[in-house]
Each structure stands twice: as C-alpha cells, then as structure tokens.
Enzyme design. Structure first.
Site, short mmCIF file in Angstrom:
data_model
loop_
_atom_site.label_atom_id
_atom_site.label_comp_id
_atom_site.label_asym_id
_atom_site.label_seq_id
_atom_site.Cartn_x
_atom_site.Cartn_y
_atom_site.Cartn_z
N ARG A 199 103.47 -104.29 -51.87
CA ARG A 199 104.36 -104.98 -52.59
C ARG A 199 105.41 -105.73 -51.59
O ARG A 199 106.06 -105.32 -51.13
CB ARG A 199 104.97 -103.88 -53.53
N TYR A 215 115.16 -98.78 -48.25
CA TYR A 215 114.23 -97.70 -48.00
C TYR A 215 113.05 -98.02 -47.39
O TYR A 215 112.32 -97.04 -46.84
CB TYR A 215 114.06 -97.15 -49.33
N HIS A 260 110.94 -103.82 -56.13
CA HIS A 260 110.18 -103.36 -57.28
C HIS A 260 110.25 -104.15 -58.52
O HIS A 260 109.36 -104.63 -59.41
CB HIS A 260 110.69 -101.99 -57.50
#
Lengths: 369, 325
Positions: A268, A282, A272
């Site tokens: 990705r 993160y 998100h």
C-alpha cells in the site's frame, strides 16, 4: 511425582518444508521475464491493455486523491501499489462472473461494469452509487472485513446450482485473512467444490498493524491447506504473474474442481484511507522507497517498452483520457439528485408497513414544503 | 383435517414451498438426512434431493453468508440456525448484510431469505439455546421477525415468510413444538405477516403478547373470566413490523393493557409496544400500562427456569391490579 517425558517433538511439525509456498513470479523488478513457462497466452494488444488499465488505475488513484482532498469525494481508500493485483485479477473475469469487492477494490468494480460516476457517488455517500443494473453481477463494496468471503462462497454455490460457466471472485487483505469469515468462506466453498477465487491482497498493513502481527503463519496462502483447497502466493507487483495464476484458478474453478486462494504480495503506497491516516506514524523509515522500486508499473512499462509496445506518449495519452473520464464522472456525480429520506424509507421493504408508511408521509410532507 | 403438532405444521409448510418454487433451498446444520435436531426438515431431503435440502459445515456465519450469496444468485434460501442462542455468530450476516441490502442497493434487489430457528424456555436446554433474542433483530431496520404461537399459525406464517421478498427471521418456540396438537388443513394457506391475531375478544383489559406467552395469557384470561373480568388477548404473530392498528384499536376499546413477553424486561419487543401505545393511545388509558417479562438476568440455569419464566398467574395478578386501579 517425577516429570514425564514427552516423546513427540512438536518442533518437527513446524518444519519449514511443510509450508513451502514459494512466490510465483513471471516478470521481475527489472522487467525481465524470469519464468517464461508461465507467460500468459496474450496477444500484443492484450498485453498493452493490461498496461493501459494499470495506468488508468494509477491515474484514477491520483484523481480520486485530489478530489478527496478538495472535499469532492467522501471515503476513499487509496489503491496505488496494488494495480497489478487488482487489474491482474479482474482481467481474467467475464460478465458471467460475480464479484464481491472490498472497499479498496473500486477499480475492479469499474472494470466489471460499474460506471465511474457511480463509484464516485458511492464514495460521496449517495444511494445511486450502489444502484446496480441487474446485468452487473456484483455486490457493493464490503465494509465489514471478511464478510465478502462467506457471501462469495454462497454466490459460488449458487452459480454451480444455476449451471453457469462463471465464478465468484472476491478480495480481502492481510488483515482480513485473520477474520473468522475468511476461514468459513474458504471452508464452505471447498466443502461444496464451489467455483470461487479468493484473493488476499497482502499489502503489508491493516491500517497500522503489520502483516507479521496478523498470524504466525509463514504465508497467508497456506491457510488454504486447512480448507483442503489450493493456495498460491504470487508476486502482487507482477501483473503477468497475477494474471497467469488468476486465469489458471478461474479455469480450475469453472472445471468443477472447487475454489482457489491466492495471496498477492503487494504494497500500500501511502495511507489506509484519506480520513486522517498517516503511515509515518507506524511504518519503518525507507520501506516505502523499497517497495516503490517494485512498482508494478515500472517493471511492466519496461517490459512493454523493450518489446516496442509502449511509449511515454502512449502513457500520457492514457493519463489524459483518464483525467477527462474522471472530470466527466465527477461532474455527473455532482448532478445526482438530492437524496430523500422518504425514498430511504421506501427502500427498506418491498411493501412499507404501517409505521414506515407513517414516516414516509411525514418526510414527504417535509420534502414537498 | 388432521391434528398436528407445530413441528409437523412447519415441515408441511416447508414441503409445500419446496414443491411450489424450485428456487427455494433449505440448508443448515443437520437438516439433511437427519431432518434437523427437532426433525423440522424430516423427509425433505429424501423427497426433494440433496440439491435442494442440504447440510452445511458447522459455522453459523458461513450459513448466513451463504444465504446472502444464494439470494444474490436468484435463490430463495431457507437456512436454519440450529438454536437461536447461536445467532451471535451470524449477526453480521443477518442485521448488517441481509437486512440492509435492499436499502443499500437502492431497492434494486430482493433478499428473500427466511431464517428459521428454535428458541424459548421451559425445555431445560443447555445455556445459549433458549434465549429470547428477538429484540436484537427486531430493532434492526430492514428485517421482519415472526413468532408463531400455535401449529395453524406456524404453517400459514411460514409460507408467507418464505414468499416474502424481504429477509424474515422465523422463530419457533421449542416448548410449542410438540406440547399440543390442533387442526391444521392439509392444503396450503397463508397468514399475512405484520398482522396480529385477536385470539380472544374482551372488553376490560387487553393483553398483548406473542410466542409461548399467548397460551399463558389465554389461561390467565380464562381464570379472569370466571372472576367476571373480560380479557382481550392479542397475539402479535409478527413482532417486527408491529400491527399498530390492531394494538391501538384494542387498547382504545379496553383502556387497560398488559404487555407480556418471555424475554427479559430489557429485551424483547415489549418496550416498543409500550412506547407505541404511550405515544398513540395514552389518553384512552385508565390505568398504567402493565409489563410482564422475565427478570433482567442471563437466561437461567435449567433447574430454575420455572421460577424465572413468566406464567399465567403473573399475568392474572397484573390484570387484577389494573382492573382495580
């Protein structure tokens, strides 16, 4: 009491050889065919179409991101980095196949026949976005992670009962492979030998939770073993590999052998969703660069260019066309009629009951003021 | 006409709809050769084949998802959830998926699923078999909830449920399955969903109830009749949507109402019935609304069921209280 000795060596059961799910690749990062035996049987035109669709998907991501930032879209889950996985899989389907996408699988829905304006309306939060013609064999984007898996099993059993030459195709992510419905879906489809092809688009992250935390399993595809169905790991940045495996899986399922589980290793690029997620919170430093180098467009562009099938002009042409398409679609979406609560109430049941009818009357009176 | 139990009436309704419509499918845990743990589907696989009546793996969410998928492929699924206490495993499919599909898709798709499931106290089941969980479903928009109280109704309501183009949860009280027989015609007939039944007419007090509590309420009404109190008993039959017209007409006639349910006071649909009466008919009332329900604990351990479940005596006491108010 003396401690008893255990004679079974549990560690042996975890022998890596029991989990040999090597990754299928056709085209490597440099655009070289590394597995000519698996090269899909595609004409030059069809090879070019795959690139056009990936460029289209990437530009759709760019346009959608821009529109979302301008406040002209609602919920949007970015797709960049997953083009090979998404286009490679949907490209093997026909209109006889029924697809059950997750919320990130909008490109597949559009390729299957959903007008882009409707996809935009879905994002904006308008009922017309999910108003599909009867001929479009698809269920609107699933929000509940994994629910599409049990539904796909049911669709596949239905296709089999209807005797249609088609499959149910569905996608979830690495996070989705932890859900109970994931197991129930592949298990049901396996038990009924139903024609379904299940994808795990392993893009590395379930929002902020890394793939490693989802499971102790070495691969996600090996979960197929527990359902007694084939599981395949495929390089999800390699559209030729995704296409080759998907085509074989669809043929296998249609031939009556049952479902297939395919894990596509992809990434990705970015967040998100565009609703406030920041991967820098993160993701380790440098990992994006590492995966950007594996970009499915880079290697396939090189492959096609070497064959004399692709050029920067051609790519620019597709990008321009996509921009125009997005422009027209958002314009159309913006013109959708204002939604009415009375219509929502009418959409609850085939025939409204007394209390629903009272509410319809109340809202109609308000709406007609 | 033959005397039949509720379970026999249900089997008959299923057979009729399997015969009438070749898109109907029955599936669930043990519904095939075994005919279900209560034999509701007894003989149906033999008669209609394994393609139409079949076992599933043991996974309720899988069953729910399969029902939705089959509905999307044009079938009319009649899944069984072996006991309704297991519904938590399939809540997503029922209330988040099936119940919302017509709405989500702008009224372009039918989701004609009828989920049958046994529930209800008084038969000493292990835990999570008998709970009255209808309220959980009834408060979720987009789905109907039907609870028959006798064999005749069970047959007519089940046929209607199967023919309905919206999802229906059809709950079968285990205590009613075989506790009594009554006349059930051989032929097919329907009882409309969403319509209550005035089981017993009366003028002093209305009792509004459903499921196994209909019998208890009728017993109470019989006792009260001997005391000179005329009790009207209304069997909701369908608890979502409610038959507001029948409820309102009765309450406005009698001016006194007791709502009775087997579910806990905080559960079921009693609170909703009371809310509707309060909003619509409060000025017709001459006494506070009575509410008979089980206490707000988890469903009791088997040996304590009798002390926990409401009964005719509780209902009769409440009626007397209201009559004397």
């Amino acid at each position: 009491m003396a401690e008893k000795k255990a004679n079974v060596k549990i560690e042996d059961l975890l022998n890596p050889q029991n989990f040999d799910f090597s990754t299928v690749q056709v085209l490597d990062e440099n655009g070289t065919i590394v597995n000519p035996d698996l090269m899909p049987d595609l004409s030059d035109e069809e090879l070019v179409k795959l690139m056009e669709d990936m460029v289209w998907a990437r530009e759709l991501f760019n346009r959608s991101t821009a529109l979302a930032r301008q406040g002209r879209l609602g919920f949007y889950a970015p797709t960049a980095g997953q083009e090979a996985s998404q286009i490679g899989s949907i490209s093997v389907t026909t209109e006889d196949d029924f697809i059950l996408p997750g919320y990130r699988d909008i490109p597949q829905l559009i390729k299957h026949g959903l007008p882009l304006s409707k996809a935009f309306l879905w994002s904006k939060g308008h009922v017309e976005g999910n108003n599909y013609p009867e001929s479009l064999r698809a269920y609107p984007p699933q929000i509940i992670i994994g629910a599409q898996y049990v539904q796909a099993a049911g669709v596949a059993v239905g296709i089999k009962k209807n005797g249609r030459k088609g499959i149910a195709m569905t996608w979830t992510g690495d996070g989705g492979s932890s859900q109970g419905d994931f197991y129930e879906g592949i298990n049901f489809a396996g038990a009924y030998k139903a024609p379904a092809v299940f994808y795990i688009q392993n893009n590395g992250w379930a929002i902020s939770t890394p793939r490693e935390l989802q499971t102790a399993a070495a691969t996600l595809a090996q979960k197929a073993v527990s359902a007694g169905i084939p599981g395949v790991v495929v390089d999800g940045m390699d559209i030729l590999a995704v296409y080759a495996v998907s085509k074989a899986a669809r043929d296998y399922a249609i031939a009556g052998n049952g479902p297939v589980l395919i894990e596509t290793l992809c990434y990705r690029f970015g967040a998100h969703s565009l609703s406030g997620d920041d991967p820098k919170r993160y993701q380790p430093d440098g990992i994006q660069d590492e995966w950007q180098a594996k970009d499915p467009l880079i290697r396939y562009r090189k492959f096609l260019t070497d064959k004399g099938l692709w050029s920067p002009e051609k790519e620019e042409e597709v990008i321009e066309r996509t921009k125009e398409e997005a422009k027209a679609a958002i314009k159309e979406a913006d013109q959708a009629p204002k939604q009415k609560v009375s219509q929502f109430l009418r959409n609850m049941y085939e025939t409204p009951d007394y209390v629903t009818q009272e509410q319809i009357n109340k809202y109609e009176a308000k709406e007609n003021k | 006409m033959a005397q039949k139990t509720m379970i026999e009436a249900i089997t008959e309704a299923l057979a009729i709809e399997l015969r009438n419509d070749d898109r109907t499918l029955i599936f669930g845990e043990d519904v095939g050769k075994n005919g279900g743990v209560f034999r509701a589907t007894q003989g149906l696989q033999d008669e209609f084949g394994e393609d139409r009546v079949f076992n599933t793996p043991l996974a309720e969410s899988g069953i729910g998802g399969m029902a939705i998928g089959l509905a999307l492929e044009g079938f009319r699924p009649i899944p069984e959830i072996q006991f309704f206490g297991f519904v938590f495993e399939v809540m997503d499919s029922i209330v988040a998926q099936a119940a919302r599909t017509r709405y989500r898709m702008g009224n372009t798709r039918n989701i004609p699923i009828t989920i049958r499931s046994p529930f209800g106290g008084g038969v000493h089941t292990p835990e999570l078999h008998a709970d009255s969980l209808e309220g959980l479903i009834a408060q979720s928009p987009g789905i109907k909830v039907v609870i028959p109280s006798n064999p005749y109704d069970a047959k007519g309501l089940l046929i209607s449920a199967i023919r309905d183009n919206d999802p229906v949860v059809f709950l079968e009280h285990m205590k009613l399955y075989r506790s009594f027989r009554e006349e059930v015609p051989e032929e097919e007939y329907t009882i409309p969903l969403g319509k209550a039944n005035v089981v017993r007419e009366g003028t002093d007090v209305s009792v509004i109830t459903y499921g196994a509590m209909v019998q208890e309420s009728v017993k109470a009404a019989e006792v009260l009749a001997e005391e000179g109190v005329s009790v009207e008993v209304i069997d909701l039959r369908t608890v979502q949507p409610l038959d507001i017209e029948t409820i309102t007409a009765s309450v406005e006639k009698t001016g006194r109402v007791v709502v009775v349910q087997e579910a806990q006071r905080q559960a079921g649909v009693g609170s909703k019935v009371i809310a509707e009466i309060s909003e619509r008919s409060v000025l017709s009332l001459v006494a506070p609304i009575g509410f008979i329900a089980s206490p707000d604990t988890v469903f009791p351990f088997g040996q304590a069921e009798k002390d926990w479940l409401p009964n005719a005596e509780d209902i009769a006491d409440k009626i007397r209280e209201l009559k004397e108010f």
